[in-house]
Design a protein around this motif. Structure first.
Motif, PDB file in Angstrom:
ATOM      1  N   GLU A   1       0.824  -1.209   0.000  1.00  0.00           N
ATOM      2  CA  GLU A   1       0.000   0.000   0.000  1.00  0.00           C
ATOM      3  C   GLU A   1       0.860   1.261   0.000  1.00  0.00           C
ATOM      4  OE1 GLU A   1      -3.653   2.100   2.524  1.00  0.00           O
ATOM      5  OE2 GLU A   1      -2.812   0.188   3.181  1.00  0.00           O
ATOM      6  N   LYS A   2       1.895   1.279   0.835  1.00  0.00           N
ATOM      7  CA  LYS A   2       2.749   2.473   0.898  1.00  0.00           C
ATOM      8  C   LYS A   2       3.551   2.652  -0.393  1.00  0.00           C
ATOM      9  CE  LYS A   2       3.224   3.125   5.885  1.00  0.00           C
ATOM     10  NZ  LYS A   2       2.141   2.241   6.285  1.00  0.00           N
ATOM     11  N   ILE A   3       4.039   1.550  -0.944  1.00  0.00           N
ATOM     12  CA  ILE A   3       4.777   1.640  -2.204  1.00  0.00           C
ATOM     13  C   ILE A   3       3.866   2.199  -3.299  1.00  0.00           C
ATOM     14  CG2 ILE A   3       5.961   0.322  -4.005  1.00  0.00           C
ATOM     15  CD1 ILE A   3       6.723  -1.714  -1.786  1.00  0.00           C
ATOM     16  N   PHE A   4       2.670   1.640  -3.405  1.00  0.00           N
ATOM     17  CA  PHE A   4       1.719   2.064  -4.432  1.00  0.00           C
ATOM     18  C   PHE A   4       1.341   3.533  -4.255  1.00  0.00           C
ATOM     19  CE2 PHE A   4      -2.588   2.485  -6.171  1.00  0.00           C
ATOM     20  CZ  PHE A   4      -2.401   1.983  -7.448  1.00  0.00           C
TER      21      PHE A   4
ATOM     22  N   GLY B   1      11.433   7.403  -6.857  1.00  0.00           N
ATOM     23  CA  GLY B   1      12.102   6.172  -6.474  1.00  0.00           C
ATOM     24  C   GLY B   1      11.671   5.747  -5.089  1.00  0.00           C
ATOM     25  N   TYR B   2      11.998   4.516  -4.739  1.00  0.00           N
ATOM     26  CA  TYR B   2      11.585   3.977  -3.446  1.00  0.00           C
ATOM     27  C   TYR B   2      12.686   3.049  -2.955  1.00  0.00           C
ATOM     28  CZ  TYR B   2       8.100   2.514   0.061  1.00  0.00           C
ATOM     29  OH  TYR B   2       7.407   2.285   1.223  1.00  0.00           O
ATOM     30  N   LEU B   3      13.364   3.453  -1.881  1.00  0.00           N
ATOM     31  CA  LEU B   3      14.464   2.672  -1.322  1.00  0.00           C
ATOM     32  C   LEU B   3      14.203   2.355   0.135  1.00  0.00           C
ATOM     33  CD1 LEU B   3      17.632   4.574  -2.617  1.00  0.00           C
ATOM     34  CD2 LEU B   3      16.579   2.544  -3.613  1.00  0.00           C
ATOM     35  N   LEU B   4      14.803   1.270   0.599  1.00  0.00           N
ATOM     36  CA  LEU B   4      14.755   0.928   2.008  1.00  0.00           C
ATOM     37  C   LEU B   4      15.983   1.492   2.708  1.00  0.00           C
ATOM     38  CD1 LEU B   4      13.560  -2.788   1.767  1.00  0.00           C
ATOM     39  CD2 LEU B   4      12.176  -0.739   2.148  1.00  0.00           C
ATOM     40  N   LYS B   5      15.819   1.810   3.980  1.00  0.00           N
ATOM     41  CA  LYS B   5      16.932   2.377   4.735  1.00  0.00           C
ATOM     42  C   LYS B   5      18.072   1.381   4.909  1.00  0.00           C
ATOM     43  CE  LYS B   5      14.387   5.890   7.322  1.00  0.00           C
ATOM     44  NZ  LYS B   5      13.982   6.384   8.659  1.00  0.00           N
ATOM     45  N   THR B   6      17.793   0.128   4.662  1.00  0.00           N
ATOM     46  CA  THR B   6      18.853  -0.889   4.750  1.00  0.00           C
ATOM     47  C   THR B   6      19.821  -0.797   3.573  1.00  0.00           C
ATOM     48  OG1 THR B   6      17.305  -2.448   3.713  1.00  0.00           O
ATOM     49  CG2 THR B   6      17.511  -2.522   6.111  1.00  0.00           C
ATOM     50  N   ALA B   7      19.468   0.001   2.571  1.00  0.00           N
ATOM     51  CA  ALA B   7      20.377   0.184   1.438  1.00  0.00           C
ATOM     52  C   ALA B   7      21.661   0.838   1.924  1.00  0.00           C
ATOM     53  CB  ALA B   7      19.717   1.045   0.366  1.00  0.00           C
ATOM     54  N   GLY B   8      22.787   0.450   1.392  1.00  0.00           N
ATOM     55  CA  GLY B   8      24.058   1.034   1.793  1.00  0.00           C
ATOM     56  C   GLY B   8      24.229   2.443   1.262  1.00  0.00           C
ATOM     57  N   ALA B   9      25.246   3.128   1.763  1.00  0.00           N
ATOM     58  CA  ALA B   9      25.514   4.506   1.354  1.00  0.00           C
ATOM     59  C   ALA B   9      25.725   4.610  -0.155  1.00  0.00           C
ATOM     60  CB  ALA B   9      26.734   5.041   2.105  1.00  0.00           C
ATOM     61  N   ASP B  10      26.484   3.678  -0.718  1.00  0.00           N
ATOM     62  CA  ASP B  10      26.749   3.702  -2.159  1.00  0.00           C
ATOM     63  C   ASP B  10      25.454   3.561  -2.953  1.00  0.00           C
ATOM     64  OD1 ASP B  10      29.429   3.987  -1.685  1.00  0.00           O
ATOM     65  OD2 ASP B  10      29.936   1.888  -2.065  1.00  0.00           O
ATOM     66  N   ALA B  11      24.551   2.695  -2.481  1.00  0.00           N
ATOM     67  CA  ALA B  11      23.287   2.480  -3.182  1.00  0.00           C
ATOM     68  C   ALA B  11      22.424   3.734  -3.143  1.00  0.00           C
ATOM     69  CB  ALA B  11      22.541   1.303  -2.568  1.00  0.00           C
ATOM     70  N   ILE B  12      22.444   4.441  -2.018  1.00  0.00           N
ATOM     71  CA  ILE B  12      21.643   5.659  -1.898  1.00  0.00           C
ATOM     72  C   ILE B  12      22.181   6.748  -2.818  1.00  0.00           C
ATOM     73  CG2 ILE B  12      20.951   7.520  -0.330  1.00  0.00           C
ATOM     74  CD1 ILE B  12      20.911   5.373   1.911  1.00  0.00           C
ATOM     75  N   VAL B  13      23.483   6.912  -2.838  1.00  0.00           N
ATOM     76  CA  VAL B  13      24.103   7.902  -3.724  1.00  0.00           C
ATOM     77  C   VAL B  13      23.832   7.540  -5.188  1.00  0.00           C
ATOM     78  CG1 VAL B  13      26.304   8.838  -4.533  1.00  0.00           C
ATOM     79  CG2 VAL B  13      25.871   8.614  -2.083  1.00  0.00           C
ATOM     80  N   SER B  14      23.951   6.270  -5.519  1.00  0.00           N
ATOM     81  CA  SER B  14      23.673   5.825  -6.892  1.00  0.00           C
ATOM     82  C   SER B  14      22.223   6.096  -7.262  1.00  0.00           C
ATOM     83  CB  SER B  14      23.974   4.330  -7.043  1.00  0.00           C
ATOM     84  OG  SER B  14      25.353   4.075  -6.893  1.00  0.00           O
TER      85      SER B  14
ATOM     86  N   PRO C   1      15.915  -4.328  -6.104  1.00  0.00           N
ATOM     87  CA  PRO C   1      15.253  -5.383  -6.877  1.00  0.00           C
ATOM     88  C   PRO C   1      13.982  -5.923  -6.226  1.00  0.00           C
ATOM     89  CG  PRO C   1      17.610  -5.714  -6.894  1.00  0.00           C
ATOM     90  CD  PRO C   1      17.346  -4.600  -5.927  1.00  0.00           C
ATOM     91  N   ARG C   2      13.980  -6.052  -4.909  1.00  0.00           N
ATOM     92  CA  ARG C   2      12.809  -6.600  -4.226  1.00  0.00           C
ATOM     93  C   ARG C   2      11.613  -5.666  -4.355  1.00  0.00           C
ATOM     94  NH1 ARG C   2      13.789  -8.400   1.784  1.00  0.00           N
ATOM     95  NH2 ARG C   2      13.913  -6.147   2.117  1.00  0.00           N
ATOM     96  N   ILE C   3      11.852  -4.346  -4.195  1.00  0.00           N
ATOM     97  CA  ILE C   3      10.775  -3.374  -4.329  1.00  0.00           C
ATOM     98  C   ILE C   3      10.291  -3.328  -5.776  1.00  0.00           C
ATOM     99  CG2 ILE C   3      10.186  -0.927  -4.217  1.00  0.00           C
ATOM    100  CD1 ILE C   3      10.368  -2.208  -1.492  1.00  0.00           C
ATOM    101  N   ALA C   4      11.227  -3.356  -6.728  1.00  0.00           N
ATOM    102  CA  ALA C   4      10.850  -3.320  -8.141  1.00  0.00           C
ATOM    103  C   ALA C   4       9.948  -4.497  -8.492  1.00  0.00           C
ATOM    104  CB  ALA C   4      12.100  -3.329  -9.014  1.00  0.00           C
ATOM    105  N   ARG C   5      10.270  -5.663  -7.949  1.00  0.00           N
ATOM    106  CA  ARG C   5       9.449  -6.845  -8.215  1.00  0.00           C
ATOM    107  C   ARG C   5       8.048  -6.667  -7.639  1.00  0.00           C
ATOM    108  NH1 ARG C   5      10.419 -12.093  -9.667  1.00  0.00           N
ATOM    109  NH2 ARG C   5       8.878 -13.613  -9.000  1.00  0.00           N
ATOM    110  N   ARG C   6       7.975  -6.091  -6.432  1.00  0.00           N
ATOM    111  CA  ARG C   6       6.672  -5.857  -5.810  1.00  0.00           C
ATOM    112  C   ARG C   6       5.845  -4.896  -6.675  1.00  0.00           C
ATOM    113  NH1 ARG C   6       7.422  -6.605  -0.152  1.00  0.00           N
ATOM    114  NH2 ARG C   6       5.357  -5.743   0.300  1.00  0.00           N
TER     115      ARG C   6
END
Length: 220
Positions: free
Chosen positions: A99-102, A111-124, A138-143
């Motif tokens: 629901e929140k993603i949608f 975009g939609y990222l989780l806080k568990t993403a590393g610093a490099d992933a956030i900057v990218s 990838p997990r969010i994209a699949r959802r």
């Protein structure tokens, strides 16, 4: 308001809206350490960030939490986009429920990222959004793909036989009853029988109705 013409050589302006002070400071340091990015301001609520839009140069990207005190990040997305249409909003949160993603995507999040993403992933992700992409892990994209596939119109199974589909296809191509009979080496009477069955199965009364339904629901 201190908007000025964009300087392509200047660092892109990033704002952070996050109520967790320690995480916000860490994220600000990560962004500020990049030569092409500048964490000009950070805020602990949507309300203070929206107020900041009347006082500071508007950001290129906002990293936005969802679970904020007062106005939620999901509510804030539309207001940020209304006040600064060129600003990109990337959700950075612990929530990954559908629901929140949608809601975030529908509200205009880039975009939609989780806080568990590393610093490099956030900057990218910031750079990807600035380049016109929609960063998601990838997990969010699949959802997201699964959610939108559920919204796609379902193809009904009307129980058409192979011959009935063949005749329906010829109808869509514009052939009349006699032409269909000649093409399939059938009598006009036999084609007429097939047509009555097709109309009955599709729950229509006319050739036009059958063709329209075949095209709309991609039956052939």
């Amino acid at each position: 308001m201190t908007d000025s013409p964009a300087d392509s050589s200047a660092p892109r302006i990033i704002w952070i809206v996050e109520d967790h002070a320690s995480f916000r400071r860490t994220l600000a340091r990560v962004v500020q350490s990049e030569p092409d990015l500048s964490c000009a301001h950070d805020f602990d609520s949507c309300e203070t960030a929206l107020e900041g839009m009347t006082r500071f140069t508007r950001p290129d990207v906002i990293l936005l939490d969802v679970g904020l005190p007062g106005m939620s990040g999901l509510q804030g997305i539309r207001l940020f986009r209304e006040r600064s249409p060129d600003t990109l909003v990337i959700i950075l949160t612990v929530f990954e429920d559908d629901e929140k993603i949608f809601d975030a995507i529908c509200a205009g999040a880039a975009g939609y990222l989780l806080k568990t993403a590393g610093a490099d992933a956030i900057v990218s992700a910031i750079r990807e959004a600035l380049a016109g992409g929609s960063p998601m892990n990838p997990r969010i994209a699949r959802r997201v793909l699964e959610m939108f596939s559920k919204l796609a119109p379902k193809t009904h199974d009307y129980g058409l036989s192979a011959r009935e589909k063949e005749i329906l296809d010829l109808m869509v191509k514009g052939l009349i009853k006699k032409e269909i009979a000649d093409r399939l080496t059938l009598s006009v009477h036999t084609v007429d029988t097939y047509l009555r069955r097709i109309y009955e199965k599709l729950e229509v009364n006319t050739r036009t109705g059958a063709v329209a339904k075949a095209l709309k629901e991609r039956l052939i």
